[in-house]
Motif scaffolding. Structure first.
Motif, short mmCIF file in Angstrom:
data_model
loop_
_atom_site.label_atom_id
_atom_site.label_comp_id
_atom_site.label_asym_id
_atom_site.label_seq_id
_atom_site.Cartn_x
_atom_site.Cartn_y
_atom_site.Cartn_z
N TYR A 53 -2.31 2.57 0.87
CA TYR A 53 -2.97 1.58 0.02
C TYR A 53 -4.07 0.85 0.80
N ALA B 18 3.51 -7.11 -2.52
CA ALA B 18 4.04 -5.82 -2.97
C ALA B 18 4.49 -5.00 -1.77
N SER C 36 5.69 1.97 5.01
CA SER C 36 5.86 0.59 4.54
C SER C 36 5.59 -0.38 5.68
N VAL D 131 5.26 -1.83 -1.14
CA VAL D 131 5.22 -0.44 -1.61
C VAL D 131 5.51 0.48 -0.43
#
Length: 349
Positions: free
Chosen positions: A127, A119, A184, A121
Motif C-alpha cells: 500500500y 488500517a 504488515s 492491512v
C-alpha cells in the motif's frame, strides 16, 4: 436490520483517528518549513526567521497567508482541469500513506480497545509503495498541463528519477520482508519489540542505507532535487503555479519527508518501541503515550537529517543521479537481497 446492528463506534473511532493523523501530519509539515530555515540559518551562522512571533514561530502562518492572498493564475494555454488536479494529487498521495503506519500500540477508553493505526492491512508495505507511486502523477500532470517546456522537462526528470530509485528501494525492502516474513507494518513493529529480537537496522544495515538514499530521491530532496533545478529549468515542474496550488506542491514535499521518516522508523528502528522499557509493566494508555513520543522523537531526528543533508551536500548532475540509481544502488540492493536469502536458508537448516 444488518445496518442497525453495525458497530458505528468503530467508524467514529477511525474517523477521529484519521482527523488526528491528517492534522498532525499537516502541523508537523507546517513547522518543518520553519525548522528548515532555522537549521539552514544555524549552519550558515545567521539567525533565520525571528520576526513573526517569538523565535519566528508564526512564520509558517505568515507564509501560508501570503500564498492564500496571492493572485490565482491559470495560464490560457494550459489544460485547466489537469492544471488543478496536479497539486491536489501530489498532496493527496502524500497524506494517504499515513493510513497504514502504526503510531502507537493501543488505548483503552471506556473499556474499548482502540488501535492507534487507521488500517492494519496485511499488505501494508505494498500500500505504501502504491501510494508513493501516485505522487509521481502529481509531478507529471502538473508539468505537462502547464504547457511549458521547462516544466515538462522537469516533470520527465522527476518521473524517471522516481522510477529508477523505486526499484532499488523495493529490492532493499524485499530483504527486510525476508527477515520479518510479513507485509504488515504493525507485525513488523511487534517483532522488533519482542524479547531477544533487535531492531531491523541491526540485521539490515545495508538495506537501510539503500532505502534511506532512495527516500531522498522519492521526496525530491537535495542532492536529488533535479526536477527543481533552478539553474537549469528556471524553477521546475511548478513554474507556472501560484497561490495555494504552488503551496500544495511545496507543502507536499514536507509531508512526504515526514511520512518517509515514519516509514523508515517503523521498518528499521522499532517504530514506537522504547529500548530497555518493559511496556507490560505500565498501563496501556501510559505505554501508548510513551510509544507515540518515542516514535515522534525518532521521526524528528530523521527530518533533521533530511535538512542537514540539504544544506551540506551539493546537487548532483543528472547523469550522476541516474548512474547512482542504476549502476550502484540497484546492484547493491540485489546483492543484499541474495546475501539475506542465503543467510536465512543456512540458519533455518
Amino acid at each position: 436490520m444488518t445496518l442497525l446492528a453495525f458497530d458505528w463506534t468503530i467508524v467514529i473511532e477511525k474517523l477521529i483517528l484519521v482527523a488526528v493523523v491528517v492534522f498532525a501530519s499537516l502541523g508537523i509539515a507546517l513547522y518543518s518549513t520553519w525548522a528548515e530555515r532555522k537549521v539552514a540559518a544555524f549552519m550558515q551562522d545567521r539567525k533565520g526567521p525571528n520576526r513573526a512571533g517569538p523565535f519566528g514561530l508564526l512564520q509558517p502562518f505568515a507564509d501560508g497567508a501570503k500564498l492564500i492572498f496571492k493572485e490565482e493564475i491559470i495560464p490560457n494555454s494550459s489544460n485547466k482541469w489537469l492544471f488543478i488536479l496536479g497539486p491536489a494529487m501530489a498532496m493527496t498521495a502524500a497524506l494517504i500513506t499515513s493510513a497504514v503506519i502504526p503510531w502507537g500500540n493501543y488505548l483503552e477508553i471506556g473499556g474499548r480497545h482502540i488501535d492507534l493505526q487507521i488500517a492494519d492491512v496485511n499488505i501494508g508495505i505494498l500500500y505504501v509503495f502504491g501510494a508513493v507511486s501516485i505522487g509521481v502523477y502529481g509531478i507529471m500532470i502538473g508539468g505537462w498541463a502547464s504547457n511549458n517546456k521547462f516544466s515538462l522537462l522537469s516533470a520527465l526528470r522527476g518521473a524517471s528519477q522516481a522510477i529508477s530509485y523505486e526499484l532499488a528501494m523495493g529490492m532493499a525492502l524485499i530483504a527486510v520482508l525476508m527477515c520479518t516474513g510479513t507485509l504488515s507494518l504493525k507485525t513488523i513493529v511487534d517483532q522488533q519489540m519482542a524479547p531477544g529480537h533487535l531492531w531491523n537496522i541491526c540485521y539490515q544495515p545495508l538495506g537501510f542505507l539503500i532505502f534511506f538514499v532512495c527516500a531522498f530521491a522519492e521526496c525530491n530532496r537535495t542532492p536529488f532535487d533535479l526536477s527543481e533545478a533552478e539553474n537549469e529549468l528556471n524553477m521546475g515542474y511548478h513554474q507556472e503555479y501560484s497561490s495555494m496550488k504552488l503551496g500544495f506542491y511545496l507543502f507536499a514535499e514536507y509531508v512526504n519527508m515526514f511520512i518517509s521518516s515514519a516509514v523508515m522508523v517503523t521498518l528499521f528502528f522499532g517504530g514506537y518501541d522504547v529500548p530497555f522499557l518493559n511496556e507490560s509493566l505500565l498501563s496501556p494508555n501510559v505505554a501508548a503515550l510513551i510509544g507515540i513520543i518515542a516514535l515522534m522523537v525518532k521521526i524528528v531526528i530523521f527530518i533533521f537529517i533530511f535538512m542537514w543533508v540539504r544544506w551540506t551536500v551539493p546537487r548532483f548532475r543528472y547523469d550522476q543521479l541516474m548512474n547512482l540509481g542504476w549502476k550502484k544502488l540497484l546492484p547493491l540492493a540485489l546483492v543484499n537481497m541474495l546475501i539475506t536469502a542465503v543467510v536465512i536458508l543456512l540458519l533455518h537448516k
